[in-house]
Design a protein around this motif. Structure first.
Motif, short mmCIF file in Angstrom:
data_model
loop_
_atom_site.label_atom_id
_atom_site.label_comp_id
_atom_site.label_asym_id
_atom_site.label_seq_id
_atom_site.Cartn_x
_atom_site.Cartn_y
_atom_site.Cartn_z
N ILE A 100 13.17 -12.30 -4.75
CA ILE A 100 12.61 -11.74 -5.99
C ILE A 100 13.75 -11.67 -7.00
O ILE A 100 14.78 -11.06 -6.72
CB ILE A 100 12.03 -10.33 -5.76
CG1 ILE A 100 10.93 -10.37 -4.70
CG2 ILE A 100 11.51 -9.75 -7.07
CD1 ILE A 100 10.41 -9.01 -4.30
N PRO A 101 13.60 -12.30 -8.17
CA PRO A 101 14.65 -12.22 -9.18
C PRO A 101 14.98 -10.77 -9.52
O PRO A 101 14.11 -9.90 -9.50
CB PRO A 101 14.04 -12.94 -10.39
CG PRO A 101 13.00 -13.86 -9.80
CD PRO A 101 12.47 -13.11 -8.60
N VAL A 102 16.24 -10.52 -9.82
CA VAL A 102 16.73 -9.16 -10.07
C VAL A 102 15.88 -8.43 -11.10
O VAL A 102 15.53 -7.26 -10.92
CB VAL A 102 18.21 -9.19 -10.52
CG1 VAL A 102 18.69 -7.81 -10.92
CG2 VAL A 102 19.08 -9.74 -9.41
N GLU A 103 15.52 -9.12 -12.16
CA GLU A 103 14.77 -8.45 -13.23
C GLU A 103 13.37 -8.02 -12.78
O GLU A 103 12.73 -7.19 -13.42
CB GLU A 103 14.69 -9.33 -14.48
CG GLU A 103 14.04 -10.66 -14.28
CD GLU A 103 14.99 -11.77 -13.80
OE1 GLU A 103 14.53 -12.92 -13.71
OE2 GLU A 103 16.17 -11.49 -13.50
N ASP A 104 12.88 -8.56 -11.66
CA ASP A 104 11.55 -8.19 -11.15
C ASP A 104 11.61 -7.25 -9.95
O ASP A 104 10.60 -6.92 -9.37
CB ASP A 104 10.78 -9.45 -10.73
CG ASP A 104 10.30 -10.25 -11.91
OD1 ASP A 104 10.12 -9.65 -12.99
OD2 ASP A 104 10.09 -11.46 -11.75
N ILE A 129 29.13 -14.65 -1.25
CA ILE A 129 29.79 -13.41 -0.83
C ILE A 129 31.22 -13.68 -0.40
O ILE A 129 32.16 -12.98 -0.81
CB ILE A 129 29.00 -12.72 0.31
CG1 ILE A 129 27.67 -12.17 -0.23
CG2 ILE A 129 29.82 -11.61 0.96
CD1 ILE A 129 26.73 -11.70 0.84
N GLU A 130 31.42 -14.71 0.44
CA GLU A 130 32.76 -15.02 0.91
C GLU A 130 33.68 -15.41 -0.25
O GLU A 130 34.84 -14.99 -0.28
CB GLU A 130 32.72 -16.12 1.97
CG GLU A 130 32.17 -15.61 3.29
CD GLU A 130 32.37 -16.60 4.41
OE1 GLU A 130 32.10 -17.81 4.23
OE2 GLU A 130 32.82 -16.16 5.49
N ILE A 188 31.85 -8.21 -7.61
CA ILE A 188 30.86 -7.93 -8.64
C ILE A 188 29.71 -7.16 -7.99
O ILE A 188 29.45 -7.29 -6.80
CB ILE A 188 30.35 -9.22 -9.32
CG1 ILE A 188 29.73 -10.17 -8.28
CG2 ILE A 188 31.46 -9.90 -10.09
CD1 ILE A 188 29.04 -11.38 -8.89
N SER A 189 29.02 -6.38 -8.79
CA SER A 189 27.91 -5.57 -8.26
C SER A 189 26.80 -6.44 -7.71
O SER A 189 26.08 -6.03 -6.80
CB SER A 189 27.37 -4.64 -9.35
OG SER A 189 28.36 -3.70 -9.69
N TYR A 190 26.63 -7.64 -8.24
CA TYR A 190 25.59 -8.52 -7.72
C TYR A 190 25.82 -8.86 -6.25
O TYR A 190 24.90 -9.22 -5.53
CB TYR A 190 25.52 -9.81 -8.56
CG TYR A 190 24.18 -10.49 -8.46
CD1 TYR A 190 23.13 -10.12 -9.28
CD2 TYR A 190 23.96 -11.48 -7.51
CE1 TYR A 190 21.90 -10.72 -9.16
CE2 TYR A 190 22.73 -12.10 -7.38
CZ TYR A 190 21.70 -11.72 -8.22
OH TYR A 190 20.48 -12.31 -8.09
N GLY A 191 27.06 -8.69 -5.79
CA GLY A 191 27.36 -8.91 -4.38
C GLY A 191 26.51 -8.02 -3.47
O GLY A 191 26.18 -8.41 -2.35
N LEU A 192 26.15 -6.85 -3.94
CA LEU A 192 25.28 -5.97 -3.15
C LEU A 192 23.90 -6.59 -2.97
O LEU A 192 23.28 -6.46 -1.90
CB LEU A 192 25.16 -4.59 -3.81
CG LEU A 192 26.43 -3.75 -3.80
CD1 LEU A 192 26.28 -2.56 -4.75
CD2 LEU A 192 26.73 -3.28 -2.39
N ILE A 193 23.41 -7.27 -3.98
CA ILE A 193 22.11 -7.93 -3.88
C ILE A 193 22.20 -9.10 -2.92
O ILE A 193 21.31 -9.30 -2.07
CB ILE A 193 21.61 -8.36 -5.27
CG1 ILE A 193 21.34 -7.10 -6.10
CG2 ILE A 193 20.37 -9.24 -5.18
CD1 ILE A 193 21.12 -7.33 -7.56
#
Length: 108
Positions: free
Chosen positions: A44-48, A78-79, A88-93
């Motif tokens: 699911i895209p982040v914005e959704d 991630i690596e 970056i925070s997107y790494g959590l996603i």
């Protein structure tokens, strides 16, 4: 608590839960590595990812657009992020996608 209320999570508890669950996955795999049988997954895209809370009906009316993700690509992202020390925070996603793949493979 009603639907849409914020939820507070503490970092110590998150770390504890992660440690217990990843130890469980490691125990059932009986190995130091984990093989994910399906490289592709629905994403699911982040914005959704969040549902508008304007009204209860929004939960059922909001239909996110699914895309296709790839475990290998996500793990590579991630690596690279860790190796380059460019967290970056997107790494959590991305990490959530990896954990979901491990969970799906662990449950059958």
């Amino acid at each position: 608590m009603t639907m849409g209320d914020s939820v507070e999570l503490t970092y110590p508890r998150l770390i504890e839960v992660f440690a217990v669950l990843i130890a469980h996955a490691r125990d059932i795999s009986a190995s130091e590595s984990f093989s994910v049988p399906n490289d592709l997954f629905w994403s699911i895209p982040v914005e959704d990812m969040t549902i508008p809370v304007a009204g209860a009906g929004d939960v059922y009316e909001h239909q996110p657009e699914l895309t296709i993700g790839q475990v290998a690509e996500t793990w590579n992202n991630i690596e690279s992020m860790i190796d380059d020390e460019s967290i970056i925070s997107y790494g959590l996603i991305w990490f959530a996608d990896i954990l979901r793949a491990i969970g799906n493979a662990s449950t059958g």
